[in-house]
Design a protein around this motif. Structure first.
Motif, PDB file in Angstrom:
ATOM      1  N   LYS A 111       0.828  -1.204   0.000  1.00  0.00           N
ATOM      2  CA  LYS A 111       0.000   0.000   0.000  1.00  0.00           C
ATOM      3  C   LYS A 111       0.867   1.260   0.000  1.00  0.00           C
ATOM      4  N   ILE A 131      -2.197  14.423   2.080  1.00  0.00           N
ATOM      5  CA  ILE A 131      -3.117  13.305   2.311  1.00  0.00           C
ATOM      6  C   ILE A 131      -2.698  12.085   1.495  1.00  0.00           C
ATOM      7  N   ASN A 132      -2.280  12.305   0.253  1.00  0.00           N
ATOM      8  CA  ASN A 132      -1.820  11.186  -0.581  1.00  0.00           C
ATOM      9  C   ASN A 132      -0.628  10.488   0.052  1.00  0.00           C
ATOM     10  N   TRP A 149       0.099  10.430   3.302  1.00  0.00           N
ATOM     11  CA  TRP A 149      -0.388   9.705   4.480  1.00  0.00           C
ATOM     12  C   TRP A 149      -1.119   8.430   4.083  1.00  0.00           C
ATOM     13  N   ARG A 150      -1.914   8.499   3.032  1.00  0.00           N
ATOM     14  CA  ARG A 150      -2.660   7.308   2.619  1.00  0.00           C
ATOM     15  C   ARG A 150      -1.725   6.227   2.101  1.00  0.00           C
ATOM     16  N   ASN A 151      -0.628   6.622   1.472  1.00  0.00           N
ATOM     17  CA  ASN A 151       0.369   5.646   1.028  1.00  0.00           C
ATOM     18  C   ASN A 151       1.021   4.949   2.218  1.00  0.00           C
ATOM     19  N   ASN A 189      -0.780   4.126   4.786  1.00  0.00           N
ATOM     20  CA  ASN A 189      -1.899   3.406   5.403  1.00  0.00           C
ATOM     21  C   ASN A 189      -2.409   4.104   6.661  1.00  0.00           C
ATOM     22  N   LYS A 236      -5.058   6.754   8.672  1.00  0.00           N
ATOM     23  CA  LYS A 236      -6.459   7.179   8.627  1.00  0.00           C
ATOM     24  C   LYS A 236      -6.518   8.695   8.810  1.00  0.00           C
ATOM     25  N   ASP A 253     -11.345  10.179   5.979  1.00  0.00           N
ATOM     26  CA  ASP A 253     -11.874   8.888   6.430  1.00  0.00           C
ATOM     27  C   ASP A 253     -12.818   9.051   7.618  1.00  0.00           C
TER      28      ASP A 253
END
Length: 483
Positions: A83, A339-340, A342-344, A346, A348, A434
C-alpha cells in the motif's frame, strides 16, 4: 531540502505493530484484571519498517531487506508495504521463526499490556546465505545504508560485517541504530546513533556533563573506527562527536513531549537522507534533531514531513523557547498532496472544522477526541470573512493567521487549512477524509459532508464536549468585567 533523488537501503528487524483499542468498563470477577471491550485495531509495519515509513514521509526512496515468518502476520506486513509502494521482493520468508509482532492493548489512551510474538534464536546458515544474496542484489542501488538493529536476530554479526564491507567497497555511508552492547560489531560503520542508555551501557559510566559526552563519543569512535557518533539525549537534544573535531550538542527546542515512540527511527532516517544528499554531519544532525522534535509532539509512533521539518528548523533558528511552531496554512493542493502521502502510509485521515476564535478547553477536548479516532488530523478554519458571515461583523476576535498559529501548536493537530464559504462542504468533497468529527451538539442536525464521507466508506463521529465553555460566553464575561 529535497530527498526525492536519494535511495536508502534499510536492513534490520521488521515487525508488525498492532494497536488494539478498547474500553475498560469493569474488573473481572475471575481475577483482579480489567475487562477490555475491544473497539478497533490498527496495524502498521514497525521496527526497521518504521524507519522506511520515516524515509518515505521525508520524501526519500527506500529498499528494505528483512526476515519474516511464513504466517498471516507476514502477509499483513506485505500488504501494508505494498500500500505504501514499497517492494516486498527482499522480504525473506523463514519457516524457522514467526513474524515478530507486538500487540499493544490501549484503553483510556494508556497502554494496558503488550504481548510479543517472537523467536530470538540465532539465524541459521541458510537464512544468512539468503540475506547476503539480497544485500548483493540491492546495495549498489543505494545512496546510503541503514542498519536498524532491534536485537531480534536479523542483525547477525556475519550480516553486519558483510554489509559494512560491501558498502565500504562502493563508498556508500552506513548508519547504525545499535542495540548490541558490543559496538565492535559495527566496526567501520560511518556513524552510529546510540541513545543515552545505550551509550552508557557500553562505556559503563554515567554521562552527566558535556565533557562526559565528548569523552564517551571519543571512546565509541575508537571502538567503531567510524567517522561520527551521534548520542541522542531525548528532551536534551543530541551530541555529535566527529573524528578530529570538537563535540557539538544540539539542544531540542523547548516543547511538550507527547510520545518518544519511534523518535530514534526518525533521527536515523533524517540523518542518512541528509548526509547522502550532501549535507555535512553538522547540518544533517540539525535536520535530524528538527525531525525528532516534530515526532515527539505527536501521539504514538509517528513520522515527520519535509514541511514540518522546515517549520521546526525555522522555529529553532529563532532561538526563543517562547516561539510557537506555526507552519503557514496549507493550500488545497498542499493538503491533497499531504493526504496522498499519508494514505500511502496506510494512515487514517480525520477532519474537523470551526472558527476556533478564542481557544478554550472545550476546543482542546474536541481536538483530542478527534485525534483519538484517526492517525492524522486536519483542522479547517473559517476565514475571517466566513466567521463574519456566521457570527457578526465584530467577529472574529483573532485573525485567521493568529488562529492558525494557535491551532497548529496544539499537539493533536497535523495540518491546518482554511475555507472561505459558510460551510466546509467543498473542502470535504476535495479531501474525502476517512473520519469527520463534530461536536455532540450536532446530534439530530444535518452534518455538512456526512454523505461524502460515508459514501467513501468513512464515518462520522459526534464527540461529547466539555460543558460550560464557549467563545461567546468568554467574550460576554470580558464585557461584564470591563463595565
Amino acid at each position: 531540502m529535497n530527498f526525492s533523488h536519494i535511495t536508502i537501503l534499510c536492513i534490520g528487524d521488521i515487525m508488525l505493530d498492532r494497536y488494539i483499542y478498547a474500553q475498560v468498563q469493569r474488573i473481572s470477577p475471575e481475577a483482579p484484571v480489567p475487562i477490555l471491550k475491544l473497539t478497533h485495531t490498527k496495524e502498521m509495519v514497525g521496527g526497521a519498517g518504521n524507519v522506511t515509513n520515516n524515509i518515505l514521509s521525508l520524501g526519500g526512496k527506500v529498499i528494505i531487506v528483512g526476515l519474516v515468518g511464513e504466517d498471516s502476520n507476514a502477509e499483513k506486513i506485505k500488504t501494508l508495504m505494498e500500500k505504501q509502494r514499497i517492494s516486498t521482493h527482499h522480504l525473506i520468508s523463514s519457516s524457522q521463526r514467526p513474524t515478530i509482532c507486538k500487540s499493544r492493548f490501549i484503553a483510556a489512551s494508556q497502554q494496558v499490556i503488550r504481548a510479543d510474538e517472537e523467536n530470538l534464536i540465532a539465524l541459521n546458515q541458510q537464512e544468512i546465505k539468503k540475506i547476503l544474496v539480497h544485500i548483493d542484489q540491492t546495495i549498489s542501488l543505494a545512496n546510503a545504508v541503514i542498519v536498524s538493529d532491534y536485537n531480534k536476530g536479523m542483525c547477525h554479526p556475519t550480516v553486519i560485517h558483510y554489509i559494512i564491507k560491501k558498502a565500504k567497497e562502493l563508498d556508500i555511508p552506513v548508519f547504525v541504530d545499535p542495540k548490541s552492547k558490543d559496538f565492535s560489531l559495527y566496526k567501520y560503520a560511518t556513524c552510529i546513533t546510540p541513545n543515552l542508555k545505550e551509550a552508557m551501557a557500553v562505556i559503563q559510566r554515567p554521562l552527566v556533563i558535556e565533557k562526559d559526552f565528548e569523552q564517551a563519543g571519543q571512546q565509541l569512535l575508537k571502538i567503531t573506527q567510524g567517522q561520527a557518533v551521534l548520542i541522542t539525549r531525548s528532551e536534551k537534544g543530541m551530541t555529535l562527536i566527529e573524528r578530529d573535531k570538537p563535540a557539538m550538542t544540539i539542544p531540542s527546542r523547548a516543547r511538550e513531549i507527547y510520545d518518544v515512540s519511534g523518535a530514534g527511527d526518525t533521527v536515523i532516517a533524517a540523518l542518512s537522507l541528509s548526509y547522502a544528499s550532501g549535507y555535512s554531519f553538522t547540518e544533517a544532525v540539525h535536520i535530524a534533531n528538527a525531525a525528532a522534535g516534530v515526532v515527539v509532539g505527536k501521539a504514538g509512533t509517528s513520522t515527520a514531513t519535509i514541511k514540518e521539518v522546515i517549520a521546526e528548523l525555522q522555529a529553532q533558528q529563532e532561538h526563543s523557547v517562547h516561539t510557537v511552531l506555526s507552519p503557514e496554512l496549507f493550500s488545497l493542493n498542499e493538503v491533497i498532496e499531504q493526504i496522498n502521502t499519508w494514505r500511502n502510509q496506510n494512515l487514517k485521515i480525520g477532519f474537523t472544522n470551526g472558527c476556533f476564535d478564542i481557544l478554550h478547553p472545550g476546543h482542546v477536548d474536541l481536538l483530542k477526541i478527534a485525534r483519538d479516532h484517526c492517525d492524522r488530523l486536519i483542522v479547517a478554519l473559517n476565514t475571517d470573512k466566513s466567521v463574519q458571515l456566521l457570527k457578526s461583523a465584530k467577529r472574529p476576535i483573532n485573525t485567521l493567521s493568529n488562529r492558525a498559529q494557535i491551532i497548529a501548536a496544539v499537539r493533536y493537530v497535523d495540518c491546518v487549512v482554511s475555507f472561505d464559504e459558510e460551510t466546509p462542504f467543498n473542502l470535504i468533497a476535495a479531501l474525502k477524509p476517512d473520519v469527520l468529527i463534530k461536536g455532540a451538539d450536532y446530534f439530530g442536525k444535518k452534518v455538512i459532508g456526512r454523505e461524502i464521507v460515508e459514501k467513501n466508506g468513512g464515518k462520522v463521529i459526534l464527540a461529547d464536549l466539555k460543558k460550560g465553555f464557549s467563545t461567546t460566553s468568554i467574550i460576554d464575561k470580558i464585557k461584564c468585567q470591563c463595565i
